[in-house]
Design an enzyme around this catalytic site. Structure first.
Site, short mmCIF file in Angstrom:
data_model
loop_
_atom_site.label_atom_id
_atom_site.label_comp_id
_atom_site.label_asym_id
_atom_site.label_seq_id
_atom_site.Cartn_x
_atom_site.Cartn_y
_atom_site.Cartn_z
N SER A 11 28.28 1.75 -23.07
CA SER A 11 28.18 1.83 -22.06
C SER A 11 27.28 1.32 -21.01
O SER A 11 25.80 1.88 -21.37
CB SER A 11 28.42 3.47 -21.69
N MET A 71 35.67 7.81 -12.89
CA MET A 71 35.21 9.08 -12.71
C MET A 71 35.16 9.36 -11.12
O MET A 71 34.27 9.39 -10.67
CB MET A 71 34.03 9.85 -13.31
N MET A 140 36.94 13.07 -23.45
CA MET A 140 35.79 13.26 -23.11
C MET A 140 34.98 14.16 -24.12
O MET A 140 35.54 15.37 -24.25
CB MET A 140 35.51 13.55 -21.61
N GLY A 145 29.68 12.51 -16.17
CA GLY A 145 28.92 12.52 -14.88
C GLY A 145 27.64 11.84 -15.44
O GLY A 145 26.83 11.13 -14.53
N PHE A 146 27.05 12.18 -16.60
CA PHE A 146 25.63 11.63 -16.83
C PHE A 146 25.72 11.21 -18.35
O PHE A 146 26.60 11.63 -19.48
CB PHE A 146 24.74 12.63 -16.76
N GLY A 148 23.62 10.65 -22.08
CA GLY A 148 22.74 11.41 -22.57
C GLY A 148 22.75 12.89 -22.81
O GLY A 148 21.85 13.74 -23.14
N ASP A 179 34.22 9.41 -25.69
CA ASP A 179 33.18 9.10 -24.70
C ASP A 179 32.25 10.22 -24.37
O ASP A 179 32.66 11.22 -24.08
CB ASP A 179 33.87 8.35 -23.57
N GLY A 180 30.92 10.11 -24.78
CA GLY A 180 29.92 11.08 -24.58
C GLY A 180 29.26 11.91 -25.73
O GLY A 180 29.90 12.46 -26.55
N GLY A 201 26.26 5.25 -24.84
CA GLY A 201 25.30 4.43 -23.81
C GLY A 201 23.93 4.68 -24.33
O GLY A 201 23.31 3.66 -24.87
N SER A 202 23.43 5.88 -24.50
CA SER A 202 22.00 5.98 -24.60
C SER A 202 21.59 5.59 -26.03
O SER A 202 20.54 5.36 -26.55
CB SER A 202 21.44 7.46 -24.24
#
Ligand code: DX5
Ligand code: ZN
Length: 224
Positions: A11, A71, A140, A145-146, A148, A179-180, A201-202
């Protein structure tokens, strides 16, 4: 269970936006398969990111599969804009609109693949009436929303339920994406549960070595 390793979709939310093109090339060279682009509007989720302009920039910088995750409260308008900007697949949230079928059909009509994202509290059975219009289901594993956030531990069970549900309802392959909070700690469980695509992502952009970080998510399972 799946015999092959899942696809990995970094991401860009956690990338260095001052060097977006370089970051895309770096994760490609590190073995990533897709690019995942998180579009947030400050309404559907309490965060604001970017829109079609950045999708178009990513399109110019890369020929890889662009996986756009909306989103936002208006997936119809901006989904079509993202399709025009060069997305290969556009996902939006089941919870974001009363007109899920209309948006899926419009995206199909615009020539992109479609994804439907489910928040953690949304059961997989809601997909039934629209499965013919869906190429990918995005589960999800955090509240959207964020980057990490902490992985919700019930997710592999939900992926297993989804896999069974899809196997019982469709003759064609519909990809399962998670995802997440995805990391080396849960990637194998997710792959064994049936996940085809892992977003991160992170764990990738925050790692000193992108290649190692991507490899850590591509665990092979022994399944059929
Ligand atoms: C969360 C986004 C994710 C996020 C993943 O709302 O949809 O794609 O960027 O980030 P990590 O892997 O850090 O949880
Ligand atoms: Zn996402």
């Amino acid at each position: 269970m799946r015999a092959s390793a899942p696809l990995v979709a970094p991401s860009i939310l956690s990338a260095d936006f001052t060097r977006l093109g370089e970051e895309l090339r770096a994760v490609e060279a590190a073995g990533a398969d897709w690019h995942h682009l998180d579009v947030m509007d400050g309404h559907f989720v309490p965060n604001l990111t970017f829109g079609p302009l950045v999708v178009a920039a990513a399109r110019r910088a890369s020929s890889r599969f662009l996986d756009v995750h909306l989103m936002i409260a208006d997936p119809l308008t901006y989904g079509l804009e993202c399709a025009k900007a060069g997305a290969d697949l556009v996902s939006f949230h089941y919870e974001s609109t009363a007109h899920v079928h209309r948006v899926l059909a419009a995206l199909r009509g615009a020539g992109v693949q479609t994804g439907l994202a489910l928040n953690p509290a949304t059961p997989v059975e809601v997909l039934g009436p629209v499965l013919n219009y869906v190429d990918l289901v995005l589960i999800m594993s955090v509240n959207p929303g964020f980057a990490g956030q902490k992985f919700i531990p019930e997710t592999p069970d939900k992926v297993r339920r989804l896999k069974k549900f899809l196997d019982g309802h469709t003759g064609r392959a519909i990809l399962i994406e998670v995802d997440g909070g995805v990391s080396a700690d849960n990637a194998r469980d997710l792959a064994e549960a049936g996940a085809d695509v892992l977003v991160s992502g992170s764990q990738i952009f925050g790692a000193p070595d992108y290649r190692e970080a991507v490899a850590a998510l591509k665990t092979r399972t022994s399944g059929p």
